[in-house]
Design a protein around this motif. Structure first.
Motif, PDB file in Angstrom:
ATOM      1  N   UNK A 118       0.859  -1.178   0.000  1.00  0.00           N
ATOM      2  CA  UNK A 118       0.000   0.000   0.000  1.00  0.00           C
ATOM      3  C   UNK A 118       0.896   1.228   0.000  1.00  0.00           C
ATOM      4  N   UNK A 119       0.700   2.088  -0.981  1.00  0.00           N
ATOM      5  CA  UNK A 119       1.472   3.318  -1.100  1.00  0.00           C
ATOM      6  C   UNK A 119       0.570   4.497  -0.759  1.00  0.00           C
ATOM      7  N   UNK A 120       0.853   5.179   0.334  1.00  0.00           N
ATOM      8  CA  UNK A 120       0.129   6.390   0.723  1.00  0.00           C
ATOM      9  C   UNK A 120       1.021   7.570   0.393  1.00  0.00           C
ATOM     10  N   UNK A 121       0.469   8.571  -0.285  1.00  0.00           N
ATOM     11  CA  UNK A 121       1.323   9.667  -0.750  1.00  0.00           C
ATOM     12  C   UNK A 121       0.555  10.969  -0.897  1.00  0.00           C
ATOM     13  N   UNK A 122       1.310  12.059  -0.865  1.00  0.00           N
ATOM     14  CA  UNK A 122       0.726  13.376  -1.065  1.00  0.00           C
ATOM     15  C   UNK A 122       0.575  13.665  -2.555  1.00  0.00           C
ATOM     16  N   UNK A 123      -0.100  14.766  -2.870  1.00  0.00           N
ATOM     17  CA  UNK A 123      -0.645  14.956  -4.214  1.00  0.00           C
ATOM     18  C   UNK A 123       0.397  15.122  -5.310  1.00  0.00           C
ATOM     19  N   UNK A 124       1.496  15.829  -5.045  1.00  0.00           N
ATOM     20  CA  UNK A 124       2.478  16.042  -6.108  1.00  0.00           C
ATOM     21  C   UNK A 124       3.017  14.711  -6.624  1.00  0.00           C
ATOM     22  N   UNK A 125       3.332  13.805  -5.716  1.00  0.00           N
ATOM     23  CA  UNK A 125       3.845  12.495  -6.111  1.00  0.00           C
ATOM     24  C   UNK A 125       2.755  11.667  -6.779  1.00  0.00           C
ATOM     25  N   UNK A 126       1.542  11.718  -6.244  1.00  0.00           N
ATOM     26  CA  UNK A 126       0.448  10.919  -6.801  1.00  0.00           C
ATOM     27  C   UNK A 126       0.127  11.352  -8.233  1.00  0.00           C
ATOM     28  N   UNK A 127       0.069  12.653  -8.460  1.00  0.00           N
ATOM     29  CA  UNK A 127      -0.236  13.136  -9.809  1.00  0.00           C
ATOM     30  C   UNK A 127       0.862  12.721 -10.790  1.00  0.00           C
TER      31      UNK A 127
ATOM     32  N   UNK B   5      17.913   7.230  -3.550  1.00  0.00           N
ATOM     33  CA  UNK B   5      17.511   7.258  -4.959  1.00  0.00           C
ATOM     34  C   UNK B   5      16.175   7.975  -5.125  1.00  0.00           C
ATOM     35  N   UNK B   6      15.266   7.738  -4.207  1.00  0.00           N
ATOM     36  CA  UNK B   6      13.961   8.392  -4.261  1.00  0.00           C
ATOM     37  C   UNK B   6      14.123   9.908  -4.157  1.00  0.00           C
ATOM     38  N   UNK B   7      14.927  10.362  -3.197  1.00  0.00           N
ATOM     39  CA  UNK B   7      15.118  11.791  -3.019  1.00  0.00           C
ATOM     40  C   UNK B   7      15.743  12.456  -4.234  1.00  0.00           C
ATOM     41  N   UNK B   8      16.749  11.805  -4.805  1.00  0.00           N
ATOM     42  CA  UNK B   8      17.395  12.357  -6.005  1.00  0.00           C
ATOM     43  C   UNK B   8      16.406  12.452  -7.154  1.00  0.00           C
ATOM     44  N   UNK B   9      15.604  11.412  -7.331  1.00  0.00           N
ATOM     45  CA  UNK B   9      14.647  11.399  -8.446  1.00  0.00           C
ATOM     46  C   UNK B   9      13.599  12.491  -8.282  1.00  0.00           C
ATOM     47  N   UNK B  10      13.104  12.687  -7.086  1.00  0.00           N
ATOM     48  CA  UNK B  10      12.113  13.745  -6.861  1.00  0.00           C
ATOM     49  C   UNK B  10      12.712  15.111  -7.192  1.00  0.00           C
ATOM     50  N   UNK B  11      13.943  15.345  -6.771  1.00  0.00           N
ATOM     51  CA  UNK B  11      14.573  16.627  -7.077  1.00  0.00           C
ATOM     52  C   UNK B  11      14.752  16.812  -8.579  1.00  0.00           C
ATOM     53  N   UNK B  12      15.110  15.740  -9.290  1.00  0.00           N
ATOM     54  CA  UNK B  12      15.239  15.822 -10.747  1.00  0.00           C
ATOM     55  C   UNK B  12      13.897  16.144 -11.392  1.00  0.00           C
ATOM     56  N   UNK B  13      12.844  15.523 -10.916  1.00  0.00           N
ATOM     57  CA  UNK B  13      11.518  15.759 -11.484  1.00  0.00           C
ATOM     58  C   UNK B  13      11.051  17.188 -11.228  1.00  0.00           C
ATOM     59  N   UNK B  14      11.365  17.719 -10.064  1.00  0.00           N
ATOM     60  CA  UNK B  14      11.032  19.117  -9.790  1.00  0.00           C
ATOM     61  C   UNK B  14      11.805  20.046 -10.725  1.00  0.00           C
ATOM     62  N   UNK B  15      13.090  19.774 -10.891  1.00  0.00           N
ATOM     63  CA  UNK B  15      13.931  20.639 -11.726  1.00  0.00           C
ATOM     64  C   UNK B  15      13.451  20.666 -13.170  1.00  0.00           C
ATOM     65  N   UNK B  16      12.972  19.520 -13.646  1.00  0.00           N
ATOM     66  CA  UNK B  16      12.482  19.438 -15.029  1.00  0.00           C
ATOM     67  C   UNK B  16      11.019  19.848 -15.153  1.00  0.00           C
ATOM     68  N   UNK B  17      10.401  20.191 -14.023  1.00  0.00           N
ATOM     69  CA  UNK B  17       8.990  20.585 -13.960  1.00  0.00           C
ATOM     70  C   UNK B  17       8.048  19.447 -14.341  1.00  0.00           C
ATOM     71  N   UNK B  18       8.540  18.223 -14.247  1.00  0.00           N
ATOM     72  CA  UNK B  18       7.659  17.063 -14.422  1.00  0.00           C
ATOM     73  C   UNK B  18       6.836  16.816 -13.170  1.00  0.00           C
ATOM     74  N   UNK B  19       7.287  17.359 -12.045  1.00  0.00           N
ATOM     75  CA  UNK B  19       6.556  17.289 -10.780  1.00  0.00           C
ATOM     76  C   UNK B  19       6.483  18.689 -10.203  1.00  0.00           C
ATOM     77  N   UNK B  20       5.315  19.041  -9.679  1.00  0.00           N
ATOM     78  CA  UNK B  20       5.178  20.388  -9.135  1.00  0.00           C
ATOM     79  C   UNK B  20       6.033  20.555  -7.880  1.00  0.00           C
ATOM     80  N   UNK B  21       6.423  21.785  -7.614  1.00  0.00           N
ATOM     81  CA  UNK B  21       7.264  22.111  -6.463  1.00  0.00           C
ATOM     82  C   UNK B  21       6.413  22.079  -5.207  1.00  0.00           C
TER      83      UNK B  21
END
Length: 289
Positions: free
Chosen positions: A215-224, A248-264
């Motif tokens: 079961x993965x519980x997550x906030x909206x930026x990651x879920x979207x 690895x998870x932390x690095x990937x989230x930062x990369x996604x934010x930088x590329x605007x694939x994930x909201x800040x």
């Protein structure tokens, strides 16, 4: 989670949290908590006063507040409800809401001693989204015979729970498409005047977990982002969310934010597995953050 004392055949939740704040950890507006049978993620509304504190209150109270299952709930031993998100009984989590609001009132009782602009913010109150899961042990003494845990999940707003089996989602709750996310999700407010009961906004669903489910519980930026990535790339996103190490998870989230694939935004992920253990989790010790 500490495990104390023998109790063969018990099934419990075993969880871990991965959090990547958008700023400093002290400014993070997300909160999460779990014990042997419940887990919850809350996301404080960014424009609300002290919403991280309210999110933390909601998370802690969810672990300990008693609530009754609606009539027909599979967790009461009767037939489970129809699959998919359902409207919950109006009173189901209102005790949890009252408990949380009482704690908030106690913590803000000294408002007269703070500056006028803070008093105004306190009067307007705070708000947060949440997703939580409540489980019960249904494990069999015979290995491989049926599920380990039945669960019911609850949500207000756009924090999500995704149930994976064999690396694929069997439940996307309460949102299942990236276009369902917007800037005005339903919220759990501190003020009863804003929302007396959760009945108009509370969503719920039910399911069962085997030993290989997660079961993965997550906030909206990651879920979207996850729903967008799944639509484009298939199951690789679920493999990442299920297995990625913390760094690895932390690095990937930062990369996604930088590329605007994930909201800040703050990102929180709590991964929970049903585990059959020969050692009971005594007194449901909790992990809260």
């Amino acid at each position: 989670m500490s495990e104390i004392g023998p109790s063969p055949g018990r099934a419990v939740l075993r969880c871990e949290a991965l959090v990547v704040p958008k700023g400093s950890a002290a400014e993070c507006e997300d909160a999460h908590a779990w014990n042997a049978h419940r887990a919850v993620v809350c996301d404080g509304a960014s424009r609300a006063f002290a919403s991280g504190r309210w999110a933390a209150l909601l998370a802690r109270a969810f672990l300990v507040t008693a609530f009754d299952a609606p009539q027909g709930s599979g967790l009461q031993g009767s037939a489970p409800q129809e699959s998919g998100p359902q409207r919950c009984a109006p009173q189901l989590l209102d005790g949890w809401l009252r408990e949380s609001r009482g704690l908030w009132a106690e913590q803000t009782a000294q408002a007269a001693e703070v500056p006028v602009y803070i008093r105004g913010a306190l009067a307007r109150g705070s708000a947060a989204t949440f997703v939580g899961v409540d489980t019960r042990d249904v494990s069999s003494p015979h290995a491989g015979a049926g599920p380990l845990l039945e669960y019911r999940a609850f949500a207000v707003g756009d924090s999500c729970l995704f149930h994976l089996r064999d690396g694929r989602p069997t439940e996307l709750f309460p949102l299942d498409r990236p276009d369902q996310f917007d800037t005005h999700p339903d919220l759990v407010p501190t003020r009863a005047e804003a929302l007396e009961s959760l009945a108009p906004v509370l969503r719920c669903t039910e399911g069962a977990c085997g030993p290989d489910d997660v079961l993965l519980l997550m906030t909206d930026a990651l879920a979207q982002w996850a729903l967008e990535a799944a639509a484009e790339h298939g199951t690789t996103v679920w493999t990442f969310l299920e297995h990625a190490p913390r760094d690895e998870f932390g690095v990937r989230v930062q990369e996604l934010r930088s590329s605007r694939a994930m909201k800040e935004d703050d990102v929180s992920l709590v991964r929970c597995r049903a585990v059959a253990t020969a050692r009971a989790v005594a007194g449901a010790p909790a992990t809260v953050s």
